[in-house]
Scaffold this motif. Structure first.
Motif, short mmCIF file in Angstrom:
data_model
loop_
_atom_site.label_atom_id
_atom_site.label_comp_id
_atom_site.label_asym_id
_atom_site.label_seq_id
_atom_site.Cartn_x
_atom_site.Cartn_y
_atom_site.Cartn_z
N ASP A 222 0.86 -1.18 0.00
CA ASP A 222 0.00 0.00 0.00
C ASP A 222 0.90 1.23 0.00
O ASP A 222 1.69 1.42 0.93
CB ASP A 222 -0.86 -0.05 1.28
N HIS A 286 -2.48 1.95 9.24
CA HIS A 286 -3.10 0.66 9.53
C HIS A 286 -2.09 -0.42 9.23
O HIS A 286 -1.18 -0.21 8.40
CB HIS A 286 -4.36 0.47 8.66
N HIS A 293 -6.25 -3.86 5.11
CA HIS A 293 -6.45 -3.14 6.37
C HIS A 293 -6.54 -4.14 7.51
O HIS A 293 -7.48 -4.94 7.56
CB HIS A 293 -7.72 -2.28 6.33
N THR A 313 1.27 1.06 7.93
CA THR A 313 1.44 2.21 7.04
C THR A 313 1.53 3.50 7.87
O THR A 313 0.98 3.58 8.97
CB THR A 313 0.28 2.38 6.05
N GLU A 315 0.56 7.31 6.87
CA GLU A 315 -0.05 7.98 5.72
C GLU A 315 -0.88 9.22 6.08
O GLU A 315 -2.10 9.24 5.91
CB GLU A 315 -0.92 6.99 4.94
N GLU A 329 2.25 8.03 1.71
CA GLU A 329 2.08 6.78 2.47
C GLU A 329 3.23 5.81 2.20
O GLU A 329 3.52 5.48 1.05
CB GLU A 329 0.76 6.10 2.06
MN MN Z 1 -3.19 2.66 3.56
#
Ligand code: MN
Ligand code: GLY
Ligand code: MN
Length: 353
Positions: A222, A286, A293, A313, A315, A329
């Motif tokens: 991510d 997260h 997630h 993460t 972000e 992020e």
């Molecule tokens: Mn994210």
């Protein structure tokens, strides 16, 4: 200790004699089965994987530590027999449907059913070596795709085209797919934290936010980068630099022993002190793993404490309606002393002349 052994320890601590797993990521984590449509029934003595005709062969190969039990499409039909002695049975109350719960009650009429959604997710929150390697690879695939697609970004392209190019580059590099619906949001659309790619064409004088990730052997990455098209105004630079400062401070604050709340506060303070607190309306981060997630999170309520091996993460963002927004992020790995930033894509303010 194996995942099954650790699961059984937790079951002992909760004083339950069986646990039913239906969430696909939890099933995969516990058994190795990637087919999605399976139910696990775990007791102190048995570990059963319930699935139908379509998946029997695959389950035998992928889940050697489980007894494979063939069912019809309704997996719970065999539970009456398998679970007839069970008195206290845990299940994922955050995932089962109302009808599924009714079926479970029918199958195990003698048992007390307890919603214990965190048992497997607790194990999943700290990644082992092999998981970390897969996440590193998923991150690298996203980094490389960003570098490749950045070379082709051009005024007049649609957000959808850019999203497609990112996905294509990642799949060519071994990703099985994107880890979520990519966000490609330009101009005033960039003030929508979750503005999925649209048919809007990108043009000069705009931010372009790209939030995307790969799935590699089940594990997600991510990443978000925001770039600028054309000549930025002073405020564009200012907002970008504030978000970057908050992101760097957030990363610096990630360390074992800290709560998600502590880390969120460090980054949030920078944005708030700069006068943009009202424009950062989501949590700082997260965890990621088999799901995009996962917990624990970095946000204003998260009391859980970070531990080495967690992958999370960072972000922050500033989103100003009718003007635009910036998010940056990265994914970091919590280490014994702090964290290692896995994402390598550059974060300086990239401007397309
Ligand atoms: Mn994210
Ligand atoms: N894709 C939404 C996020 O970054 O969590
Ligand atoms: Mn993202």
């Amino acid at each position: 200790m194996s995942r099954l052994e650790r699961m059984r320890q937790q079951m002992l601590a909760e004083n339950i004699d069986a646990y039913v797993v239906i969430r696909p990521e939890n099933g995969r984590y516990m058994s190795g089965f990637t087919g999605g449509e399976a139910t696990l029934f775990i007791t102190s003595e048995r570990a059963c994987l319930l699935t139908d005709f379509r998946y029997i062969e695959q389950a035998r190969v992928q889940a050697p530590d489980f007894e494979i039990v063939k069912t019809g499409l309704d997996h719970f039909e065999v539970l009456s027999e398998l679970g007839q002695k069970a008195q206290r049975v845990g299940f994922e109350g955050d995932f089962i449907t109302f009808l599924g719960y009714e079926r479970l009650k029918d199958a195990l009429p003698q048992a007390e059913l307890l919603s214990l959604p965190d048992l497997v997710s607790h194990l999943r929150s700290v990644k082992d070596k092999s998981e970390i390697e897969l996440i590193r690879k998923a991150v690298r695939i996203a980094d490389d795709a960003f570098a490749e697609v950045l070379k082709t970004v051009d005024i007049g392209q649609t957000e959808e085209e850019i999203g497609l190019n990112l996905e294509y580059a990642m799949r060519r590099a071994g990703a099985s797919g994107g880890s979520f619906d990519f966000i490609v949001a330009s101009g005033i659309r960039s003030s929508m934290p979750h503005g999925t790619a649209s048919s809007k064409q990108i043009k000069s004088g705009e931010f372009l936010t790209m939030d995307f990730g790969a799935i590699y052997q089940g594990y997600c990455s991510d990443i978000t980068r925001t770039v600028f098209l054309g000549e930025p105004e002073e405020k564009h630079r200012e907002v970008y630099e504030i978000v970057l400062a908050a992101q760097l401070a957030g990363i610096k604050a990630v360390a074992p022993g800290r709560t998600g709340k502590d880390v969120d506060a460090v980054a949030r303070k920078i944005i708030t002190d700069a006068g943009y607190g009202d424009y950062f309306g989501h949590g700082l981060g997260h965890s990621v793993g088999l799901a995009i997630h996962e917990g624990p999170n970095l946000n204003m309520r998260e009391e859980r404490v970070l531990e080495p091996g967690m992958v999370i993460t960072v972000e922050p963002g500033i989103y100003i309606p009718d003007w635009g927004g910036v998010r940056i992020e990265d994914i970091v790995l919590v280490t014994e002393t702090g964290c290692e930033v896995l994402t390598q894509a550059p974060k300086d303010f990239i401007i397309f002349e």
